[in-house]
Design a protein around this motif. Structure first.
Motif, PDB file in Angstrom:
ATOM      1  N   SER A   1      46.524 -10.132 -16.364  1.00  0.00           N
ATOM      2  CA  SER A   1      47.591 -10.250 -15.374  1.00  0.00           C
ATOM      3  C   SER A   1      48.782  -9.327 -15.661  1.00  0.00           C
ATOM      4  CB  SER A   1      48.066 -11.700 -15.265  1.00  0.00           C
ATOM      5  OG  SER A   1      49.019 -11.816 -14.256  1.00  0.00           O
ATOM      6  N   LEU A   2      48.491  -8.206 -16.319  1.00  0.00           N
ATOM      7  CA  LEU A   2      49.529  -7.196 -16.507  1.00  0.00           C
ATOM      8  C   LEU A   2      49.487  -6.202 -15.357  1.00  0.00           C
ATOM      9  CD1 LEU A   2      49.135  -6.603 -20.334  1.00  0.00           C
ATOM     10  CD2 LEU A   2      51.067  -7.678 -19.181  1.00  0.00           C
ATOM     11  N   LEU A   3      48.359  -6.198 -14.651  1.00  0.00           N
ATOM     12  CA  LEU A   3      48.186  -5.437 -13.409  1.00  0.00           C
ATOM     13  C   LEU A   3      47.555  -6.403 -12.413  1.00  0.00           C
ATOM     14  CD1 LEU A   3      46.468  -2.171 -14.749  1.00  0.00           C
ATOM     15  CD2 LEU A   3      48.836  -2.373 -13.991  1.00  0.00           C
ATOM     16  N   THR A   4      47.735  -6.135 -11.130  1.00  0.00           N
ATOM     17  CA  THR A   4      47.102  -6.975 -10.122  1.00  0.00           C
ATOM     18  C   THR A   4      45.971  -6.202  -9.464  1.00  0.00           C
ATOM     19  OG1 THR A   4      49.191  -8.075  -9.729  1.00  0.00           O
ATOM     20  CG2 THR A   4      47.504  -8.362  -8.055  1.00  0.00           C
TER      21      THR A   4
ATOM     22  N   ILE B   1      43.955 -16.715 -10.288  1.00  0.00           N
ATOM     23  CA  ILE B   1      45.094 -16.377 -11.158  1.00  0.00           C
ATOM     24  C   ILE B   1      46.285 -15.850 -10.362  1.00  0.00           C
ATOM     25  CG2 ILE B   1      43.623 -15.929 -13.168  1.00  0.00           C
ATOM     26  CD1 ILE B   1      44.387 -12.951 -12.879  1.00  0.00           C
ATOM     27  N   ALA B   2      46.021 -15.385  -9.134  1.00  0.00           N
ATOM     28  CA  ALA B   2      47.125 -14.919  -8.285  1.00  0.00           C
ATOM     29  C   ALA B   2      48.055 -16.075  -7.920  1.00  0.00           C
ATOM     30  CB  ALA B   2      46.581 -14.262  -7.026  1.00  0.00           C
TER      31      ALA B   2
ATOM     32  N   ASP C   1      51.269 -19.204 -12.612  1.00  0.00           N
ATOM     33  CA  ASP C   1      52.443 -18.563 -13.191  1.00  0.00           C
ATOM     34  C   ASP C   1      51.970 -17.565 -14.249  1.00  0.00           C
ATOM     35  OD1 ASP C   1      54.924 -17.881 -14.227  1.00  0.00           O
ATOM     36  OD2 ASP C   1      54.875 -19.547 -15.651  1.00  0.00           O
ATOM     37  N   PRO C   2      52.280 -16.269 -14.049  1.00  0.00           N
ATOM     38  CA  PRO C   2      51.754 -15.245 -14.958  1.00  0.00           C
ATOM     39  C   PRO C   2      52.137 -15.488 -16.417  1.00  0.00           C
ATOM     40  CG  PRO C   2      52.873 -14.232 -13.097  1.00  0.00           C
ATOM     41  CD  PRO C   2      53.126 -15.696 -13.000  1.00  0.00           C
ATOM     42  N   ILE C   3      53.339 -16.011 -16.634  1.00  0.00           N
ATOM     43  CA  ILE C   3      53.811 -16.186 -18.008  1.00  0.00           C
ATOM     44  C   ILE C   3      52.946 -17.226 -18.741  1.00  0.00           C
ATOM     45  CG2 ILE C   3      55.824 -16.732 -19.446  1.00  0.00           C
ATOM     46  CD1 ILE C   3      56.362 -14.350 -17.629  1.00  0.00           C
TER      47      ILE C   3
ATOM     48  N   ARG D   1      49.369 -15.880 -19.305  1.00  0.00           N
ATOM     49  CA  ARG D   1      49.213 -14.900 -20.392  1.00  0.00           C
ATOM     50  C   ARG D   1      49.226 -15.554 -21.767  1.00  0.00           C
ATOM     51  NH1 ARG D   1      53.625 -11.421 -17.524  1.00  0.00           N
ATOM     52  NH2 ARG D   1      52.381 -10.566 -15.829  1.00  0.00           N
ATOM     53  N   ARG D   2      49.777 -16.758 -21.853  1.00  0.00           N
ATOM     54  CA  ARG D   2      49.735 -17.446 -23.151  1.00  0.00           C
ATOM     55  C   ARG D   2      48.351 -18.016 -23.416  1.00  0.00           C
ATOM     56  NH1 ARG D   2      55.721 -20.377 -23.082  1.00  0.00           N
ATOM     57  NH2 ARG D   2      56.815 -18.433 -22.680  1.00  0.00           N
TER      58      ARG D   2
ATOM     59  N   SER E   1      45.158 -13.924 -23.757  1.00  0.00           N
ATOM     60  CA  SER E   1      46.051 -13.071 -24.526  1.00  0.00           C
ATOM     61  C   SER E   1      45.458 -11.681 -24.752  1.00  0.00           C
ATOM     62  CB  SER E   1      46.319 -13.767 -25.864  1.00  0.00           C
ATOM     63  OG  SER E   1      47.382 -13.151 -26.507  1.00  0.00           O
ATOM     64  N   TYR E   2      46.212 -10.656 -24.369  1.00  0.00           N
ATOM     65  CA  TYR E   2      45.739  -9.269 -24.453  1.00  0.00           C
ATOM     66  C   TYR E   2      46.325  -8.561 -25.668  1.00  0.00           C
ATOM     67  CZ  TYR E   2      45.154  -4.349 -22.992  1.00  0.00           C
ATOM     68  OH  TYR E   2      44.850  -3.013 -22.932  1.00  0.00           O
TER      69      TYR E   2
ATOM     70  N   PHE F   1      46.725  -4.961 -27.478  1.00  0.00           N
ATOM     71  CA  PHE F   1      46.701  -3.573 -27.027  1.00  0.00           C
ATOM     72  C   PHE F   1      45.925  -2.612 -27.915  1.00  0.00           C
ATOM     73  CE2 PHE F   1      50.058  -5.112 -24.432  1.00  0.00           C
ATOM     74  CZ  PHE F   1      50.127  -4.254 -23.359  1.00  0.00           C
TER      75      PHE F   1
END
Ligand SMILES: Nc1ncnc2c1ncn2[C@@H]1O[C@H](COP(=O)(O)OP(=O)(O)OP(=O)(O)O)[C@@H](O)[C@H]1O
Ligand SMILES: [Mg+2]
Lengths: 214, 257
Positions: A52-55, A68-69, A72-74, A77-78, A81-82, A84
């Protein structure tokens, strides 16, 4: 097993450039999926969309049966977990990085938990006060990963986390992934070209030119 | 008062402009046009403002004074907004930030009795407050833009770890607010030692006892600290969400203007 994550015809387009196309995928709880493919084929883009860092510009993604749309993105993401490709550490010391997962949950950092996590990735406890500029590449990668697993997520998205590490560091990181997969029932989606890691996985997927190969 | 610049001395002072023109010509700077336009604009603008202020001071009407303040604040917002590099709602954000910082600062000055609620005091002081707030906000915007570009990776990582937009931006916010306030803090440290600032110089020039004049300068130092800190804080906190979309994702640089 019950699917934890479903992708339905997911696509991603930037202006006229179709980076991902028609990706459908069902991930079961506690799957360990590896993703390979040539450079520029869209692997990182796919994981960032799942994180969910990009849609996605086309299609839907369901996490535990929920689109997921609509989440709540926050909070999402918990749980998903991505980690990098080439992470950067923040602040000045290792502790600054390991404090972050606690700070965002409005709790005081649990030093014992942080030390235990350092031990799991094979770093000494006194590394908490170590300056990030004094870490080797492999140590940085391991510290970065601890941030993702300080609170154990449901899904761990790993973007070439062992690239550029020596054999010793690779082994430690692979063991860490295996540990969370086996002992904490974490679902793993990992972009990798590492032979040892490919062997650990339960499924292998390949992306070429933005499409999932059958 | 021993203030007496008559039109004849002003005309002679035009010689100073000639010096600038001559240097520009000698050094082939190609700025003679710029200088002439600048001088003409300055003279016209100041004459207009002079007569306008004289009129406003004379009629001493609350609505007219407020209108003048709004024009000052709007102009300041317009200028601050230009520094935002195409941020959405930059004009509105700047306007709110300058309005509040000027309003609060002015309110305290009036309530404490430091200045009187008459146009000849309120208008010049508001101009000073608004213009300093404007500069601070412009600096904050610029710093925010640069940092969101340079620290993109680190912002993304904080988001990926489940941080809120505030968690992901707090370092950038603090730095931008500091950048906005820095010139005011620096000048507070050197005031009187390096420069005799405008307010104080003006009063001394007009024959006021220096010991009395510095009291006004102390007031100005206080008010500028308040104006720039309030302006920067409000602008930064209103602006940082612009760097994210509705899905709480960091916007792509390409999709910004
Ligand atoms: N924001 C963007 N705008 C335009 N093109 C992009 C954007 N992000 C990625 N791309 C393009 O999408 C394609 C896929 O990029 P991505 O980073 O997902 O590849 P990758 O498979 O992870 O490659 P690598 O193995 O080198 O990491 C590339 O051609 C890249 O140039
Ligand atoms: Mg990649």
């Amino acid at each position: 097993m019950k699917p934890i994550l479903e992708l339905h015809h997911v696509g991603y387009q930037v202006e006229q450039n179709q980076i991902l196309q028609d990706i459908s995928l069902t991930v079961a709880t506690q799957d360990y999926i590896t993703l390979t493919g040539p450079s520029g084929s869209g692997k990182s883009t796919l994981l960032r969309i799942i994180a969910s860092l990009l849609t996605a510009t086309q299609g839907d993604i369901l996490f535990k049966d929920q689109n997921i749309a609509e989440m709540d993105p926050i909070q999402y993401r918990r749980q998903v977990s991505y980690c990098f490709q080439q992470p950067t550490l923040f602040g000045k010391t290792v502790a600054d990085n390991l404090d972050f997962p606690f700070q965002i949950r409005q709790t005081t950092p649990d030093v014992e938990k942080q030390k235990a996590a350092l031990t799991v990735v094979g770093l000494p406890e006194n590394y908490l006060d170590k300056r990030i500029t004094e870490l080797s590449g492999g140590e940085k990668q391991r510290v970065a990963m601890i941030r993702n697993i300080m609170y154990v997520p449901d899904i761990l998205l790993l973007d070439e986390v062992t690239v550029g590490l020596d054999e010793e560091n690779k082994r430690i990181v692979n063991e860490l992934i295996e540990h969370f997969h086996k002992d904490h029932q974490v679902t793993i989606l990992s972009i990798t070209h590492d032979a040892a890691e490919l062997k650990q996985a339960s499924r292998l997927l390949t992306i070429t030119k933005g499409r999932l190969e059958a | 008062m021993n203030l007496d610049v008559n039109n004849w001395s002003l005309t002679l002072a035009m010689l100073l402009v000639m010096i600038a023109l001559w240097i520009g010509y000698r050094e082939k700077l190609g700025i003679d046009r710029e200088i002439i336009i600048g001088v003409i604009r300055a003279v016209i603008q100041l004459f207009v403002v002079g007569y306008l202020l004289k009129y406003i001071f004379k009629v001493n009407n609350v609505i007219l004074t407020l209108a003048m303040l709004l024009i000052i604040i709007f102009n300041a917002s317009w200028n601050a907004q230009k520094r935002s590099n195409g941020m959405t709602n930059a004009l509105l954000i700047s306007f709110v930030a300058i309005l509040v910082s000027t309003g609060v600062t002015l309110g305290v000055l009036i309530l404490s009795g430091a200045i009187k609620l008459i146009p000849s005091q309120v208008i010049p002081i508001s101009g000073m407050i608004a213009s300093n707030s404007m500069v601070a906000i412009g600096l904050s915007y610029r710093s925010m833009n640069t940092q969101f570009r340079d620290q993109r990776q680190s912002v993304l990582e904080r988001l990926a770890l489940g941080g809120s937009l505030r968690d992901a931006s707090i370092g950038i916010l603090r730095e931008s607010i500091k950048t906005g306030m820095a010139p005011t803090i620096d000048s507070a440290k050197t005031v009187g030692i390096v420069s005799l600032p405008g307010m104080m110089s003006g009063l001394i020039f007009a024959g006021v006892d220096p010991v009395h004049a510095i009291k006004y300068q102390i007031m100005v130092t206080f008010m500028l600290l308040s104006a720039t800190s309030l302006g920067s804080v409000i602008a930064c906190y209103m602006a940082y969400r612009n760097f994210y979309n509705s899905r709480k994702q960091l916007k792509d640089l390409a999709s910004e203007k």
